[in-house]
Design an enzyme around this catalytic site. Structure first.
Site, short mmCIF file in Angstrom:
data_model
loop_
_atom_site.label_atom_id
_atom_site.label_comp_id
_atom_site.label_asym_id
_atom_site.label_seq_id
_atom_site.Cartn_x
_atom_site.Cartn_y
_atom_site.Cartn_z
N ASP A 68 0.69 -0.93 -0.05
CA ASP A 68 -0.06 -0.39 0.19
C ASP A 68 0.56 0.96 0.63
OD1 ASP A 68 -3.40 -0.97 0.67
OD2 ASP A 68 -1.35 -2.35 1.06
N THR A 167 -7.28 -5.15 0.54
CA THR A 167 -6.19 -5.73 1.25
C THR A 167 -6.28 -6.31 1.37
OG1 THR A 167 -5.61 -2.98 1.00
CG2 THR A 167 -4.43 -4.47 2.58
#
Length: 374
Positions: A68, A167
């Site tokens: 990320d 995620t």
């Protein structure tokens, strides 16, 4: 700072130049998203080998990984160099990373944690410039952070980035990377907003099942043909007025300057069904069909080959609550995606911008359900 402009110029897009007002931005977006996907694949493999040391939890209890932070820094650096006047709005900031300094050494100099070092390594391996410091990466992350820009009443031009949407799917074991499964899909999403309108969007999906036949049509999932090709990984691009297109990229770990250059782009269209009982529905993993108003009138079945009547609809068990939902609809795999927002839900632009233009340009519509009923 150096930038590989030749790689961008060789990054083919399927739109005619005369109709593509933002062609340069689109080529850059495709190129940068491909790089970001390669970073994701590399980080994923490292996490599988070394455990979950690259995963932390944010204040809202959602996970965030090296990937990320790394993707946000990578995209920020590349686009900031090429389009310095266009700001970036993105999901992450460096506030957590700046609290992870290690204790000072004998000279009183503070160092960085192993997490920050891993992020620097991931970015350096994939960015055009090879000379970066941890400070450069932190600054790049914050270029897209929540405090980076204040927009006035006049609509601005800006990039919107979701570094990794999905995620949790990214973290779910080896299946997330290698199994042909949309349930564990994750995406890198980048869009450009000009004067309040989304004008282009690019999604990279490293673990998306891709079924194409040689004439450019999508093949059924059980297709058996010498012209049938199946692989993991796609890039999806949409430009206002030019449609939504997809190309297969089977290995994001290849040399980024040659990856995908010979892959054919294929146009995406939404499902053409007009009757509710012929539609294929999908909902987020976090919701149940019984929680939706339609459950009072329609009964779901998971049998894709058997719509049992006017009160029965197919509910696809293949969609997580990420940009995957938009791609399912834009590619025609799902007819309808329904999301019931909670009362306290804050709609975040990076969760929807690229998905919305992909659906719109594929012939679909994103709207409140009452708009369709009334």
């Amino acid at each position: 700072y150096c930038f590989n402009c030749s790689g961008i110029s060789r990054c083919n897009v399927p739109f005619p130049a005369e109709k593509t007002k933002f062609r340069r931005e689109l080529q850059a977006a495709v190129y940068v998203v491909q790089r970001a996907c390669r970073l994701c694949v590399e980080v994923k493999r490292s996490l599988l080998s070394n455990g979950d040391g690259g995963v932390v939890e944010k204040n809202d209890q959602t996970p965030v990984t090296i990937a990320d932070f790394g993707v946000q820094a990578l995209v920020s650096l590349e686009l900031g160099n090429l389009f310095p006047s266009i700001p970036l709005v993105a999901e992450e900031d460096s506030s957590y990373l700046r609290t992870t300094f290690v204790k000072p050494d004998e000279s009183g100099n503070y160092g960085y944690s192993s997490l920050m070092d891993s992020i620097l390594k991931a970015v350096t391996n994939n960015v055009s410039c090879r000379s970066l410091s941890c400070g450069d990466v932190l600054q790049a992350i914050d270029r897209g952070g929540k405090s980076a820009h204040a927009f006035g009443s006049k609509p601005a031009t800006y990039w919107v980035l979701d570094p990794i949407d999905g995620t949790r799917g990214f973290l779910k074991g080896t299946e997330s990377l290698y199994v042909l499964s949309h349930r564990l899909s994750f995406q890198v999403g980048l869009a450009l907003v000009v004067e309040g309108s989304i004008v282009l969007g690019v999604m990279g999906c490293p673990n998306w099942k891709t079924d194409f036949v040689s004439d450019g049509e999508f093949a059924p999932e059980d297709a058996e043909s010498e012209n049938f090709h199946s692989g993991l990984g796609i890039i999806v691009a949409a430009h206002t007025g030019c449609g939504t297109w997809m190309k297969r990229t089977s290995d994001f770990s290849l040399n980024i300057d040659t990856i995908g250059l010979h892959d054919c782009w294929m146009r995406c269209f939404v499902d053409k069904c007009v009757n509710v009982d012929e539609a294929k529905f999908c909902i987020p993993d976090s919701q149940s069909w019984d929680s939706l108003p339609l459950s009072a009138f329609l009964v779901p079945t998971t049998d894709n080959g058997n719509n049992g009547g006017r009160r029965q609809v197919v509910l696809l068990p293949t969609c997580c609550g990420s940009l995957c939902k938009y791609l399912m609809v834009a590619s025609g795999r799902a007819s309808v995606f329904i999301l019931r927002a909670r009362a306290q839900t804050v709609i975040k632009v990076w969760d929807h911008a690229v998905g919305m233009i992909c659906v719109h340009e594929a012939g679909g519509k994103v709207c409140h359900i009452l708009t369709l009923i009334c």
